[in-house]
Each structure stands twice: as structure tokens, then as C-alpha cells.
Design a protein around this motif. Structure first.
Motif, mmCIF file in Angstrom:
data_model
loop_
_atom_site.group_PDB
_atom_site.id
_atom_site.type_symbol
_atom_site.label_atom_id
_atom_site.label_comp_id
_atom_site.label_asym_id
_atom_site.label_seq_id
_atom_site.Cartn_x
_atom_site.Cartn_y
_atom_site.Cartn_z
ATOM 1 N N ILE A 1 0.868 -1.181 0.000
ATOM 2 C CA ILE A 1 0.000 0.000 0.000
ATOM 3 C C ILE A 1 0.907 1.234 0.000
ATOM 4 O O ILE A 1 1.215 1.814 1.041
ATOM 5 C CB ILE A 1 -0.947 0.009 1.227
ATOM 6 C CG1 ILE A 1 -1.803 -1.257 1.238
ATOM 7 C CG2 ILE A 1 -1.834 1.253 1.220
ATOM 8 C CD1 ILE A 1 -2.658 -1.418 2.471
ATOM 9 N N GLY A 2 1.379 1.590 -1.152
ATOM 10 C CA GLY A 2 2.195 2.794 -1.295
ATOM 11 C C GLY A 2 3.565 2.719 -0.666
ATOM 12 O O GLY A 2 4.152 3.753 -0.347
ATOM 13 N N GLY A 3 4.101 1.523 -0.450
ATOM 14 C CA GLY A 3 5.456 1.401 0.077
ATOM 15 C C GLY A 3 5.599 1.737 1.553
ATOM 16 O O GLY A 3 6.706 1.972 2.030
ATOM 17 N N ARG A 4 4.502 1.734 2.297
ATOM 18 C CA ARG A 4 4.574 2.027 3.735
ATOM 19 C C ARG A 4 5.279 0.881 4.469
ATOM 20 O O ARG A 4 5.106 -0.275 4.134
ATOM 21 C CB ARG A 4 3.173 2.225 4.300
ATOM 22 C CG ARG A 4 2.499 3.472 3.793
ATOM 23 C CD ARG A 4 1.001 3.451 4.107
ATOM 24 N NE ARG A 4 0.355 4.697 3.762
ATOM 25 C CZ ARG A 4 -0.122 4.988 2.564
ATOM 26 N NH1 ARG A 4 -0.024 4.114 1.570
ATOM 27 N NH2 ARG A 4 -0.704 6.142 2.328
ATOM 28 N N SER B 1 2.671 2.849 14.047
ATOM 29 C CA SER B 1 3.648 3.772 13.459
ATOM 30 C C SER B 1 4.260 3.112 12.239
ATOM 31 O O SER B 1 4.613 1.934 12.274
ATOM 32 C CB SER B 1 4.740 4.113 14.462
ATOM 33 O OG SER B 1 4.183 4.788 15.579
ATOM 34 N N TYR B 2 4.376 3.899 11.166
ATOM 35 C CA TYR B 2 4.943 3.375 9.929
ATOM 36 C C TYR B 2 5.645 4.497 9.189
ATOM 37 O O TYR B 2 5.373 5.676 9.407
ATOM 38 C CB TYR B 2 3.863 2.718 9.054
ATOM 39 C CG TYR B 2 2.704 3.618 8.702
ATOM 40 C CD1 TYR B 2 2.684 4.315 7.493
ATOM 41 C CD2 TYR B 2 1.621 3.773 9.555
ATOM 42 C CE1 TYR B 2 1.623 5.136 7.157
ATOM 43 C CE2 TYR B 2 0.550 4.588 9.233
ATOM 44 C CZ TYR B 2 0.548 5.273 8.034
ATOM 45 O OH TYR B 2 -0.509 6.092 7.714
ATOM 46 N N THR B 3 6.599 4.117 8.340
ATOM 47 C CA THR B 3 7.303 5.110 7.536
ATOM 48 C C THR B 3 6.725 5.122 6.130
ATOM 49 O O THR B 3 6.213 4.122 5.629
ATOM 50 C CB THR B 3 8.820 4.825 7.477
ATOM 51 O OG1 THR B 3 9.031 3.477 7.081
ATOM 52 C CG2 THR B 3 9.473 5.066 8.826
ATOM 53 N N LEU B 4 6.835 6.288 5.513
ATOM 54 C CA LEU B 4 6.377 6.486 4.141
ATOM 55 C C LEU B 4 7.571 6.368 3.194
ATOM 56 O O LEU B 4 8.726 6.382 3.640
ATOM 57 C CB LEU B 4 5.736 7.872 4.021
ATOM 58 C CG LEU B 4 4.597 8.162 4.999
ATOM 59 C CD1 LEU B 4 4.241 9.635 4.991
ATOM 60 C CD2 LEU B 4 3.394 7.306 4.669
ATOM 61 N N THR B 5 7.316 6.269 1.915
ATOM 62 C CA THR B 5 8.416 6.164 0.946
ATOM 63 C C THR B 5 9.309 7.394 0.981
ATOM 64 O O THR B 5 10.478 7.328 0.627
ATOM 65 C CB THR B 5 7.884 5.953 -0.483
ATOM 66 O OG1 THR B 5 6.980 7.007 -0.796
ATOM 67 C CG2 THR B 5 7.200 4.616 -0.614
#
Length: 189
Positions: free
Chosen positions: A75-78, A98-102
Motif C-alpha cells: 500500500i504505497g510502500g509504507r 507507526s509506519y514510515t512512508l516512501t
């Protein structure tokens, strides 16, 4: 129920004055953790779970977590990093993922739950709602959220049996009927 809660709070308060700190154990480790964990005024109201850095996660939890990490990347590289379990009232809690975005930025998604803790210390959560980010990542976190955390009851306890000699304030949530399946994290007051 309110009367029982008041008695428990009085007991915890009285016992906390008799506890002594030990270099290797948190104060009042002899008191069952489920009496101490919950919304304010309980001693601990948050648990931070960081599977990437914790070595003793159970096989079942780790499998579900790894699947959620892989699914969320679709899902969008999360990239899923951690979650916090926060008790916000006597019957409501949140799980904040908590997650990081591209782009490298950090994002959070909040899922709201109703909960009960029975007289044996087992936590059962039921989904209430989620914020906008939670709706976006829901399909990715399904393996850990709906297929594990929401599906089972968990006994709240100290982690020492899985990490001998553990120090600090570390709690575990053991799956009902299967103590080999659990997740753990640092507890915060």
C-alpha cells in the motif's frame, strides 16, 4: 463493578507503599500486572511494542507481524515499524500503529477499541473505529490487527518467564489457551 474497581485501587495503593525497588525488577512486580495496567489512575497506561528490535517475540506473533509488514508495503510502500497500546478510559483503548512512508517520513494510524479485562487478567478488545490513516492502512495491517489482536483474548503479565533476568518495565500479552503465543513491550506510566 465500580465497587470492585475501588477495592482493587485501594489494594494497589496500599501495596505500592510496601513495595521496594530492586535493581533488576520494577516496583510492585509481585502484584499481578493486570491490576496495575489500564487507564489513569492505574500505574501503567501504555505499552510500546517494537517487533523489529525485540528478540523474544513468539513465532505466531512474529509470523503475523511479518505478514502485516509485507502487506502494508504493498500500500504505497509504507513500512510498519511499531505499535502502542494506550488505555484511555476504563473501557476504551487505542492501538497506534507507526509506519514510515516512501519519503522517509513517519506516520501514525489510530484504531479505537472497547475492552474488558476479566477477573483472571484476560484482555478482550472489540473494534470501535479508526482514524483516516487507519482506514488507508487497514488492509495491510489485517494479519496483526484483525487476525491476531482482535481475534483472541490475552492475559496481561510480566515477561520475565520468556526473557530470564529481564529488567525494566516489560509486559507481555499471552494468548488465551496458548502461552507460547504472545507479544511484549515496554510499559509506561
Amino acid at each position: 463493578m465500580k465497587r470492585a474497581f475501588n477495592y482493587i485501587m485501594i489494594l494497589v495503593t496500599l501495596l505500592s507503599f510496601g513495595c521496594t525497588k530492586n535493581e533488576n525488577k520494577p516496583c510492585c512486580e509481585d502484584i499481578p500486572l493486570y491490576y496495575q495496567m489500564g487507564a489513569v489512575p492505574k500505574m501503567y497506561n501504555k505499552m510500546a511494542v517494537t517487533p523489529e528490535t525485540q528478540q523474544a517475540m513468539s513465532t505466531e506473533f512474529k509470523t503475523k507481524w511479518d505478514k502485516a509488514v509485507a502487506d502494508l508495503e504493498l500500500i504505497g510502500g509504507r513500512r510498519l515499524r511499531s505499535f502502542d497500546l494506550n488505555f484511555i478510559s476504563d473501557n476504551q483503548l487505542t492501538i497506534t500503529y507507526s509506519y514510515t512512508l516512501t519519503t522517509g517520513g513517519l506516520a501514525r494510524a489510530v484504531v479505537y477499541y472497547n475492552y474488558v479485562v476479566d477477573n483472571r487478567g484476560y484482555l478482550q478488545i472489540s473494534y470501535a473505529s479508526r482514524d483516516a490513516n487507519g482506514r488507508v492502512i487497514a488492509p495491510g495491517i489485517f494479519p496483526i490487527q484483525e487476525d491476531y489482536l482482535e481475534r483472541y483474548k490475552f492475559r496481561i503479565d510480566w515477561i520475565e518467564d520468556k526473557i530470564p533476568g529481564s529488567t525494566g518495565k516489560t509486559a507481555a500479552y499471552y494468548k488465551d489457551g496458548d502461552a507460547t503465543s504472545y507479544f511484549y513491550g515496554s510499559i509506561i506510566n
